[in-house]
Design a protein around this motif. Structure first.
Motif, short mmCIF file in Angstrom:
data_model
loop_
_atom_site.label_atom_id
_atom_site.label_comp_id
_atom_site.label_asym_id
_atom_site.label_seq_id
_atom_site.Cartn_x
_atom_site.Cartn_y
_atom_site.Cartn_z
N LEU A 123 -5.18 11.54 1.96
CA LEU A 123 -4.84 10.32 1.67
C LEU A 123 -3.31 10.42 1.16
O LEU A 123 -2.48 9.31 1.48
CB LEU A 123 -5.82 9.67 0.66
CG LEU A 123 -6.88 8.93 1.41
CD1 LEU A 123 -7.79 8.39 0.41
CD2 LEU A 123 -6.50 7.98 2.10
N GLY A 134 -1.62 6.89 1.44
CA GLY A 134 -2.63 5.87 1.10
C GLY A 134 -3.08 6.26 -0.46
O GLY A 134 -3.97 5.75 -1.07
N GLU A 169 -13.59 6.06 3.23
CA GLU A 169 -12.51 5.29 3.09
C GLU A 169 -11.47 6.05 3.75
O GLU A 169 -10.69 5.38 4.58
CB GLU A 169 -11.92 5.28 1.43
CG GLU A 169 -10.95 4.51 1.17
CD GLU A 169 -10.63 4.55 -0.28
OE1 GLU A 169 -9.31 4.50 -0.82
OE2 GLU A 169 -11.63 4.70 -1.34
N TYR A 170 -11.38 7.34 3.70
CA TYR A 170 -10.53 8.21 4.71
C TYR A 170 -10.51 7.64 6.19
O TYR A 170 -9.57 7.69 6.92
CB TYR A 170 -10.60 9.62 4.40
CG TYR A 170 -10.16 10.43 5.28
CD1 TYR A 170 -8.73 10.59 5.47
CD2 TYR A 170 -11.04 11.47 6.09
CE1 TYR A 170 -8.20 11.39 6.51
CE2 TYR A 170 -10.50 12.25 7.10
CZ TYR A 170 -8.88 12.38 7.06
OH TYR A 170 -8.35 13.15 7.89
N CYS A 182 -9.23 4.43 6.91
CA CYS A 182 -7.96 4.47 6.93
C CYS A 182 -7.33 4.93 8.27
O CYS A 182 -6.44 4.21 8.79
CB CYS A 182 -7.48 5.48 5.86
SG CYS A 182 -5.70 5.74 5.64
N ARG A 227 -5.37 3.12 11.13
CA ARG A 227 -4.19 3.60 11.71
C ARG A 227 -4.11 3.64 13.18
O ARG A 227 -3.18 3.35 13.91
CB ARG A 227 -4.11 5.16 11.16
CG ARG A 227 -2.37 5.70 11.07
CD ARG A 227 -2.66 6.87 10.53
NE ARG A 227 -1.23 7.48 10.47
CZ ARG A 227 -0.56 7.04 9.38
NH1 ARG A 227 -0.89 6.39 8.60
NH2 ARG A 227 0.75 7.83 9.44
#
Length: 283
Positions: free
Chosen positions: A147, A152, A247-248, A251, A255
DNA sequence: ATGAGCCTTCGTCATAGATG
DNA sequence: CATCTATGACGAAGGCTCAT
């Protein structure tokens, strides 16, 4: 993202454009996939070991049109295969002129595509297959690290920061010292008590069982308390780790969505520029 | 209804890497 | 170097779907 990457117009290509290359390089333990959302032009040299990859979408650039000077060499990991069906056109649309590009990972020793390969010295030895497989799995970078690389980190840090009510958990972790690790099965005397067994536990601690003179086993209260604390902390850590993983993944999905939109817009822009050019040419 | 197959979530263990 | 943390792997449990 593991395994096969196939470009078909909306996503996927081999590592050239930096934005996603960041993401993939930070997961660098896996030698197999460099997933980049953009359209690429590949110029495969006849003899050179590396391929030239030019991306239509360049980081921090507004224009679609790239000069040849942007071409950058990309080394292909051993064992990967790139299939390019139409190498000559810069302009690709979704009407079938897109190039096909595949990266094939080396197979995982237990069957499925794991995306992590076996390093030379980790595959040797006469240990159990399970153990060998475990050893073959190389550790990936932490989600915090990834992240960070993705930019992030703020989100991650904010979420990871101490929320109201989490103080208890933090204080739990302070000043815990575990008993020294004694080889399993070691027999020690401790006054009139005998250590009968030592078993390894997560986190490097050891559970020592004693027997009294009647031959009854017991574990000292201190030990069980420490173990319970350790398990509690690890439980919390596992939850947190799973949350970060989700969360990753979110993300990465965001993207992908952003890059797909960008891709669409650029294709449109290119189309209109082409039309404009043709118009002016005929006039 | 129920058994099988698949998926998700959770707790635990093992261990690589970070930290003091 | 000892200790702690983060995370992959594994197994158990529970939920869901589908065929019978």
């Amino acid at each position: 993202m593991d395994g096969l990457v196939e470009e078909n117009g909306t996503s996927g290509a081999a590592g050239s454009s930096d934005s996603m290359a960041n993401a993939s390089s930070s997961a660098a333990a896996a030698p197999h996939v460099v997933a980049v959302t953009s359209i690429v032009q590949l110029t495969l040299p006849t003899q050179a070991p590396s391929a030239q990859v030019q991306s239509v979408i360049q980081p921090n650039q507004q224009s679609v049109i790239q000069t040849a000077s942007n071409i950058q060499p990309v080394q292909l990991p051993k064992g990967n295969v790139i299939l390019v069906s139409k190498p000559n056109s810069v302009i690709h649309t979704t009407q079938g002129t897109l190039q096909t590009l595949q990266i094939k990972p080396e197979p995982n020793p237990l069957g499925g595509v794991q995306g992590q390969s076996c390093s030379d010295d980790s595959c040797s030895d006469d240990e159990s297959p399970k153990r060998k497989y475990r050893e073959m799995l190389t550790r990936r970078p932490s989600y915090r690290k990834i992240l960070n690389d993705l930019g992030g980190a703020e989100i991650a840090e904010n979420r990871m920061g101490c929320k109201p009510g989490c103080e208890n958990e933090v204080s739990l972790s302070s000043s815990l010292s575990f008993a020294p690790v004694i080889p399993a099965g070691a027999l020690q005397t401790d006054g009139g008590l005998h250590t009968l067994a030592v078993s390894g536990t997560a986190g490097g601690g050891a559970i020592v069982q004693y027997a009294n003179q009647d031959g009854q086993f017991y574990v000292p209260e201190d030990q069980t308390r420490k173990r319970e604390l350790r398990l509690l902390k690890n439980r919390e850590a596992a939850r947190e780790c799973r949350r970060k993983k989700k969360e990753y993944i979110k993300c990465l999905e965001n993207r992908v969505a952003v890059l797909e939109n960008q891709n669409k817009a650029l294709i449109e822009e290119l189309k209109s520029l082409k039309e404009l050019y043709c118009q002016q040419k005929t006039e």
